[in-house]
Scaffold this active site. Sequence first.
Site, PDB file in Angstrom:
ATOM      1  N   PHE A 121      18.767  47.676  31.261  1.00  0.00           N
ATOM      2  CA  PHE A 121      18.992  48.599  30.154  1.00  0.00           C
ATOM      3  C   PHE A 121      19.466  47.801  28.951  1.00  0.00           C
ATOM      4  CE2 PHE A 121      19.839  53.349  29.763  1.00  0.00           C
ATOM      5  CZ  PHE A 121      18.711  53.720  30.457  1.00  0.00           C
ATOM      6  N   GLN A 234      26.030  58.019  17.705  1.00  0.00           N
ATOM      7  CA  GLN A 234      24.864  57.247  18.144  1.00  0.00           C
ATOM      8  C   GLN A 234      23.559  58.029  17.976  1.00  0.00           C
ATOM      9  OE1 GLN A 234      23.935  56.147  22.499  1.00  0.00           O
ATOM     10  NE2 GLN A 234      24.526  54.214  21.564  1.00  0.00           N
ATOM     11  N   HIS A 236      20.014  57.836  19.267  1.00  0.00           N
ATOM     12  CA  HIS A 236      19.193  57.183  20.295  1.00  0.00           C
ATOM     13  C   HIS A 236      17.834  56.888  19.672  1.00  0.00           C
ATOM     14  CE1 HIS A 236      17.023  56.470  24.005  1.00  0.00           C
ATOM     15  NE2 HIS A 236      18.132  56.585  24.706  1.00  0.00           N
ATOM     16  N   LEU A 250      15.106  63.777  24.573  1.00  0.00           N
ATOM     17  CA  LEU A 250      15.251  62.356  24.868  1.00  0.00           C
ATOM     18  C   LEU A 250      14.116  61.750  25.687  1.00  0.00           C
ATOM     19  CD1 LEU A 250      17.508  60.404  24.130  1.00  0.00           C
ATOM     20  CD2 LEU A 250      18.230  60.533  26.506  1.00  0.00           C
ATOM     21  N   GLU A 253      15.783  55.366  27.924  1.00  0.00           N
ATOM     22  CA  GLU A 253      15.711  53.927  27.701  1.00  0.00           C
ATOM     23  C   GLU A 253      15.121  53.229  28.921  1.00  0.00           C
ATOM     24  OE1 GLU A 253      19.237  52.621  25.671  1.00  0.00           O
ATOM     25  OE2 GLU A 253      19.246  50.774  26.834  1.00  0.00           O
ATOM     26  N   ARG A 309      21.099  50.203  20.953  1.00  0.00           N
ATOM     27  CA  ARG A 309      20.433  51.394  20.444  1.00  0.00           C
ATOM     28  C   ARG A 309      20.477  51.493  18.918  1.00  0.00           C
ATOM     29  NH1 ARG A 309      22.319  55.791  25.063  1.00  0.00           N
ATOM     30  NH2 ARG A 309      20.871  54.987  26.616  1.00  0.00           N
ATOM     31  N   HIS A 380      22.470  61.575  19.559  1.00  0.00           N
ATOM     32  CA  HIS A 380      22.566  61.532  21.006  1.00  0.00           C
ATOM     33  C   HIS A 380      23.991  61.554  21.529  1.00  0.00           C
ATOM     34  CE1 HIS A 380      21.369  60.704  25.048  1.00  0.00           C
ATOM     35  NE2 HIS A 380      21.929  59.514  25.093  1.00  0.00           N
ATOM     36  N   ARG A 415      27.641  52.645  21.853  1.00  0.00           N
ATOM     37  CA  ARG A 415      27.691  52.686  23.309  1.00  0.00           C
ATOM     38  C   ARG A 415      26.424  52.088  23.919  1.00  0.00           C
ATOM     39  NH1 ARG A 415      25.486  55.972  27.164  1.00  0.00           N
ATOM     40  NH2 ARG A 415      24.769  57.581  25.718  1.00  0.00           N
TER      41      ARG A 415
END
Lengths: 605, 253
Positions: A121, A234, A236, A250, A253, A309, A380, A415
Amino acid sequence: MAEYRTHEYDVLIIGAGGAGLRAAIEASGHGARVGVVSKSLLGKAHTVMAEGGVAAALANVDERDGWRVHFADTMRGGQYLNNWRMAELHAREAPERVRELEAWGALFDRTDDGRILQRNFGGHAYPRLAHVGDRTGLEMIRTLQDHGIHQGMSVHMECTVTRLLTDGARVAGAFAYDRERGRFLVFRAGAVVLATGGFGKAYRITSNSWEYTGDGQTLAYDTGADLLDMEFVQFHPTGMVWPPSVRGILVTEGVRGEGGVLRNSAGRRFMFDDIPELYKGQTADSEEEGWRYCTGDPTARRPPELLTRDHVARCILREVAEGRGSPHGGAFLDISWIGEKMANHEEHIRRKLPGMYHQFKELAEIDITKEPMEVGPTTHYAMGGVRVDPETQMSTVAGLFAAGECAAGLHGANRLGGNSLSDLIVFGKRAGEYAARFAKEHGPGTFDPAAAEAAEREALAPFHREAANGENPYQVQYDLQEMMQDRVGIIRHAEKLQSALEALEQLRERAGRALAPGSREYNAGWHTALDLHNLLTVSEAVTRAALLRQESRGAQSRDDYRGKDPEWGKLNLVVRKEAGGAMEVERIPTRPLPDELAKIIEEMG
Amino acid sequence: MMAQATFRIWRGNSGGGELQDFTLDVSEGMVVLDAVHRIQAEQAPDLAVRWNCKAGKCGSCSAEVNGMPKLMCMTRLSSLPMERPVTIHPMKAFPVMKDLVCDVSWNYEVKKRIPPFRPRAPDAPDGTWRMDQRDVDRVMEFRKCIECYLCQDVCHVLREHHKHDEFIGPRFLVYAAALEMHPLDEGTRARLLWEEGGIGYCNITKCCTAVCPEGIHITDNAIIPLKERVVDEVFDPISRALRVLTGRRGAAT
């Protein structure tokens, strides 16, 4: 005094997602009587939508991993504004929390030798995410839900807390209504845990459900607690952009973790064009190396699609702004290309990303094993939230705890993917434990009945307003989302932020005229009207903090202050309510890193 | 594509109700839930509907669209005959609360009665287990369940015969199967499934399988193996014990 149905608990938990349920299990385990209040049905919280995995340095796939690497990755991802003690506890305790889930029945994908498999990730140096295909959140919430119901907690479903009740400086309970009948109820509690998640519903394009209206942050703020880091929201990088009705939903990822690449309208893999200095040493310098990384080659470095991100989101926006976007204003995310590398890629994709396959097939009529997806940034996650003590998760109000997305500190300015599910279980557990201890030591508080009556009057106000100049609450919410998207979105500027503050004042005035026609039973319009106060509060906090932070760092990009400012790199922002009721933002210095942790970052850098 | 369409939505509460027509503009890519939200925002602010994720992951927005149990968020308008009104009705197997929202609390009570996961002792000294991906995959299908309760809604034992006191329904047979076939679980639920779960009521019409939005083969992969297990453990414990002792695997193990 009005009579309310009253429930009494040692620990009241507001929110039934991963953090709330983990807290409930822990508090019950410490002998506390536990009540859980959930805005939706049990098991439907936002956690259910988490796809990619839970980050924990189990080192099952790459033995170079360990808590120190996870700690360093998290601090680097957060641009060193993280609360280092939270980042340390998180990295140290996540593996044990994941193993515990397995002991409670969660089933993760396996390695060849039968252990928990881990996947790549963004921002994680090694494959670290324990996962179940791409439905890890469902596995996690169902495990906690099913384990929790046998631990003795009482669950109040479809119930919304509108105010916390206090006893002097400490929390003593909460005032709520039940959605089904619109009746009011009062909870008396020795301690309260906020686990209400984030506030993505303040924006138009969001991956968040209707529940994400900043309830916990607002309840805490209204009770006098501090909020922290509210400017860091954030976006995304990969939400769906087409068709319009699914915009924002979404795309995990995990697609990039499994080898998905981003291309612009010219077919160029643009992520190779801009690799930040901080990550140069760890990023692949060829497409071939990137692919080897995705297949688990330990000698390869990660492809640039797996940068953090905030960075990926900005790169997509740049392509769109410079006229190289996809037809509907995003970029192409392609996993089907791996057919060049493997024979049975269609089956592989369906097995690794079943949810994504299903989602695109059903909602966009696209077969992701054959065609690229169109993706773009979507709101997100809130890195900011209730300021808590890193060990206990207690806020600056005695007896009031917060965990999960509703709390702040772990993630700093940005994050890393997978660090949310681990956050929920690590700090959910801590919050539950320390809330139970607090309740035991301090016993129940008492509150002024007049406070509950005031809360009732406030809640009923939308039914009693003048229809003549009344507002439709859905329209006010929509206008707020548009305004925040436009003026407090991914790229920020002082003038726009200033104008957002003015717009918020007008929206607040309109929210004060929002009407609720109909009865109190399951009245969505009424609930939307009540949610506006929370959305407006968090929106103002985000805007004020974003305006004050005159630099670009992590999730905050300022057009007028490009680049990081080392001075700002040592400052967190606290938002709180002044005695007069106005919102103030204060700069506080970050706590200096102890030497041994500084050394870890240096070594892992 | 921008056209006018009519939505015929059931409105009312436990005391009764009726279908009400709403006309609105619809556009490309819309799903039924989008239309309901637009009606709520523009024409009927107090319309009751459940939803959370809008991506087929939470199972909140279950309803009957043109008579078929569906997730509203996964039902594209382009899949429906839009020249006719789209009828949206709450699930019929549960008491209605208001408009499209049902009281599904019975399901939560049923789940509490099913004995929980009981793992075998850890395989490794560090307290962890070893499992083969193939064994995990077999149960994954059941664990995909999003608890939308559409299978409960369509099951004739609940829908037509209202045997809620005697039959736990397809969802909880799937849940029981997920526990029974969990590679680590050592609990046993066969007798309970027979005596309290009413598994004998299921006569394998596969309606539940047909409406499952997750494509779980409820009947073939969960209920039939459980029925075999019940036969083994409740009605024929001796031959089962023999099979276990001689190491011969039965169909249900």
